[in-house]
Design an enzyme around this catalytic site. Structure first.
Site, mmCIF file in Angstrom:
data_model
loop_
_atom_site.group_PDB
_atom_site.id
_atom_site.type_symbol
_atom_site.label_atom_id
_atom_site.label_comp_id
_atom_site.label_asym_id
_atom_site.label_seq_id
_atom_site.Cartn_x
_atom_site.Cartn_y
_atom_site.Cartn_z
ATOM 1 N N LEU A 41 0.902 -1.256 0.076
ATOM 2 C CA LEU A 41 -0.026 -0.051 0.127
ATOM 3 C C LEU A 41 0.895 1.319 0.047
ATOM 4 C CD1 LEU A 41 -2.963 0.520 0.093
ATOM 5 C CD2 LEU A 41 -2.779 0.544 2.456
ATOM 6 N N ASP A 42 0.646 2.179 -0.912
ATOM 7 C CA ASP A 42 1.703 3.173 -1.126
ATOM 8 C C ASP A 42 1.853 4.164 0.270
ATOM 9 O OD1 ASP A 42 1.820 2.742 -3.749
ATOM 10 O OD2 ASP A 42 0.425 4.161 -4.415
ATOM 11 N N LYS A 43 2.753 4.608 0.324
ATOM 12 C CA LYS A 43 3.282 5.480 1.550
ATOM 13 C C LYS A 43 2.102 6.453 1.859
ATOM 14 C CE LYS A 43 6.470 8.989 3.278
ATOM 15 N NZ LYS A 43 7.689 9.729 2.863
ATOM 16 N N SER A 45 -0.864 6.335 1.096
ATOM 17 C CA SER A 45 -2.330 5.542 0.944
ATOM 18 C C SER A 45 -2.398 4.920 2.472
ATOM 19 C CB SER A 45 -2.647 4.484 -0.084
ATOM 20 O OG SER A 45 -2.462 5.016 -1.370
#
Length: 180
Positions: A41-43, A45
């Site tokens: 999960l992106d930083k 997000s």
């Protein structure tokens, strides 16, 4: 018996256990030896991450060929119309190819929303709305690229569900363990 950790990842946290500098990582929240993220999960997000000590379970959760759906709550800038939602539903062309069809609908702001630091940028002259988008693949920054492609830039992205697991009952930054 396998261990599954469900974690409500805060904004600004890397979905890995190590990093350079003072960037927050999973290690700042989870101290369970032998468990590794099943997907990323992106930083920038937030929301549900699954971690496990079982390689087969990790593959089943993270690998797109397993078609485990992931549901996102997406705050977008602009006014979603039926044409934009339909493009998301049938799939659209991104730089790395055609996306699979997604489930997409307008939703009310989530009732279990927590404050974010830093707060989401709000422009008084441009409305924002929430969408619920469910996909069964996991390309890099896919949901953000999909909403941008239909003219609705993402302001905030929260993964609510992976398969049948949700963030219900998990405060931001909290986790729980289940035996599978």
């Amino acid at each position: 018996m396998s261990q599954l950790i469900l974690f409500n990842k805060p904004y600004g946290v890397l979905s890995q256990f190590t990093a350079e500098d003072s960037i927050r990582t999973l290690a700042d929240y989870i101290d369970v030896p032998g468990c590794y993220p099943a997907g990323r999960l992106d930083k920038d997000s937030e929301g549900l991450m699954a971690l496990t000590d079982d390689g087969k379970l990790q593959h089943r959760i993270a690998n797109p060929t397993q078609k485990m759906s992931k549901c996102y709550w997406v705050q977008v800038e602009g006014e979603p119309n039926e044409a934009a939602l339909q493009q998301l539903r049938v799939g659209l062309m991104l730089k790395d190819g055609m996306t699979k069809p997604a489930k997409a609908q307008v939703m009310d702001a989530p009732s279990i929303l927590w404050d974010r630091d830093p707060p989401v940028r709000v422009r008084k002259t441009v409305p924002d709305h929430w969408l619920e988008i469910t996909i069964s693949e996991g390309r890099n920054r896919q949901v953000r690229r999909m909403t941008a492609a239909v003219g609705l830039p993402t302001l905030r992205l929260i993964r609510y569900r992976i398969g049948s697991w949700t963030i219900d009952g998990l405060d931001n930054g909290q986790w729980r363990s289940e035996k599978i």
